[in-house]
Every structure is written in C-alpha cells, then in structure tokens.
Design a protein around this motif. Sequence first.
Motif, short mmCIF file in Angstrom:
data_model
loop_
_atom_site.label_atom_id
_atom_site.label_comp_id
_atom_site.label_asym_id
_atom_site.label_seq_id
_atom_site.Cartn_x
_atom_site.Cartn_y
_atom_site.Cartn_z
N ARG A 1 54.47 28.00 39.11
CA ARG A 1 54.35 26.78 39.93
C ARG A 1 53.22 26.90 40.96
N ASN A 2 52.74 28.13 41.17
CA ASN A 2 51.70 28.35 42.21
C ASN A 2 50.59 29.22 41.64
N LEU A 3 49.82 28.65 40.76
CA LEU A 3 48.81 29.43 40.04
C LEU A 3 47.85 30.21 40.93
N PRO A 4 47.41 29.66 42.08
CA PRO A 4 46.45 30.41 42.90
C PRO A 4 46.99 31.78 43.35
N GLU A 5 48.31 31.92 43.43
CA GLU A 5 48.88 33.21 43.88
C GLU A 5 48.76 34.29 42.81
N LYS A 6 48.35 33.90 41.59
CA LYS A 6 48.25 34.88 40.51
C LYS A 6 47.29 36.02 40.86
N LEU A 7 46.26 35.67 41.60
CA LEU A 7 45.27 36.67 41.96
C LEU A 7 45.91 37.78 42.81
N LYS A 8 46.80 37.35 43.72
CA LYS A 8 47.47 38.34 44.58
C LYS A 8 48.41 39.21 43.75
N SER A 9 49.06 38.58 42.79
CA SER A 9 49.96 39.34 41.91
C SER A 9 49.20 40.37 41.09
N TRP A 10 48.04 39.98 40.66
CA TRP A 10 47.17 40.88 39.90
C TRP A 10 46.83 42.09 40.76
#
Length: 259
Positions: A236-245
């Motif tokens: 639901r919050n695609l921009p946070e994917k970078l942080k997860s990476w």
Amino acid sequence: MIHRKDLILNALGIARWRIKPFATEAAVESQALINPADGEILKTSSASLLTQLKPVELDILEKENILVSEALNWTDLQQRVTACTRCNLCNSRTQTVFEAGIRQARCLVVGEAPGAEEDAYGEPFVGQAGKLLDNMLASVGLSRQKNVYICNVLKCRPPGNRNPTPIEVQQCSAYLMGQIELVSPDVLLLMGRFAAQSLLNTEASLSHLRGRVHTVKIGKRDINAIVSYHPAYLLRNLPEKLKSWADLLLAKQLLNGSE
Ligand code: URA
C-alpha cells in the motif's frame, strides 16, 4: 524460591520463558480486550494490558507459557500449536499456520498473523504479501526454499484480518519463542509492528526501530534482529520499499559477517 523443575531445566540448558508484559499501549489503542476464558469483551481501552488483567489471570498466562517452553522439540511444539485452544482464534481458524522454509536457516523472518489465504493453505505468507516478501528476499539471495525460515507472531488468523490483540500475542508468544530457539538463527528479520514490538518489548514506532541492529535474548543466545516494514504495508506504500531494501541489505550484511 527455586523449584526442582527449574534446577533440572537449568542443568539441561533449557530456558524457562517468563513472558514480559506486552508493552505496546499504542497497540492496545481502540482494540477490545478479550477475556481468554469465554471471549467476553472486557473493555476497550488504551491502558496497558497488564494493568487490566486480574492477578489470577496473569498467573494462568504465566503458567501456560512456561508449560510450552518445556517442550523443546519440533514435533512436540508443532503438535501443541495444532491442538492449541488458548485463545478464541481457535474457534474461527480453518487450521493453524506454523511455518514455512528451512528449519536450519540462519535467517528467520517473523510476520504478523495468517490472512485468509494462509488460513486456507496452512502456510505463512502465501498471498500477495508473501509474493512480495519472496521477491524482496530473492533480491538479497535469500529464499524460503533454500535459506530462510518463516513464521508469524500469531499461528491463527484473526477474523477479518483485524490486528492481533495484546492477549493473543501473549498467548502465542511461547510458540514463537520455541520456534526461534529451535531454529537458533543468526539474524531475525522482524516484519511489521507486531513482530518488532513484541520481540523487542517496546512501544517504539517502526520508523524509530528500523535501520539499526537490535539484539533479542532467546534462551542463552543474543540474536541480532533487524526491523522492517511488513510486506502488506509495502503493497500500500510503495515508496517505503526503498527503506525495506536497505533493511534487507543490513540483514544480509549481518549474515555475511557471521559466516
Ligand atoms: N501477513 C503475515 O504477517 N503473515 C502471513 O503469513 C501472511 C500475511
């Protein structure tokens, strides 16, 4: 007072878990507190769980958790989970959802609770969030087929995918501790608020907890733990994917460093 059972378990190197209060007032906020005995809704409150339970209820919880900690082998632990009736989720579940992946893995992923697909299939993270999790893990050379063990804080699906209640988390925590102790991983990857707050015994937010290395004492070991966003949140919050990476890279770095 030290009991004989404690001395024997100590000699065997088996830890007795005493579950600490589930410290997340935020997590209790606007959730109903369910009486484990009959499912009656006791009250809805933002006060901490333990201040609302009577001493006798606390005593029962502690005794039950200790009982489970003495069953330190996979067959016994899994059988206990399959037969579990500690909370009301046993009435609505299709089946318990115990694990996926490799029991000898050096990386152990902890999610929140089974959803509808997991409840039907009997395995954690098989739905959309699971696909994203698999892709994220693959991007750092990890997979449930080869080198990761996956389980959840709760082993049963909360109806309608509502949040776990504090008492459900507490009732289920000895099973999670058992899984972690048996796998004995080098790195824990705690995905989402419920995994992070319950294992780190904190009320801090995910954004505060992620991006650094924590340690969780399980049995005699201090295990490194990385906190990251839950895959369902990332959907639901695609921009946070970078942080997860970045979190996954940190986990991978720890795994490489402890080889
Ligand atoms: N979300 C979780 O936290 N666990 C699952 O198994 C599926 C979805």
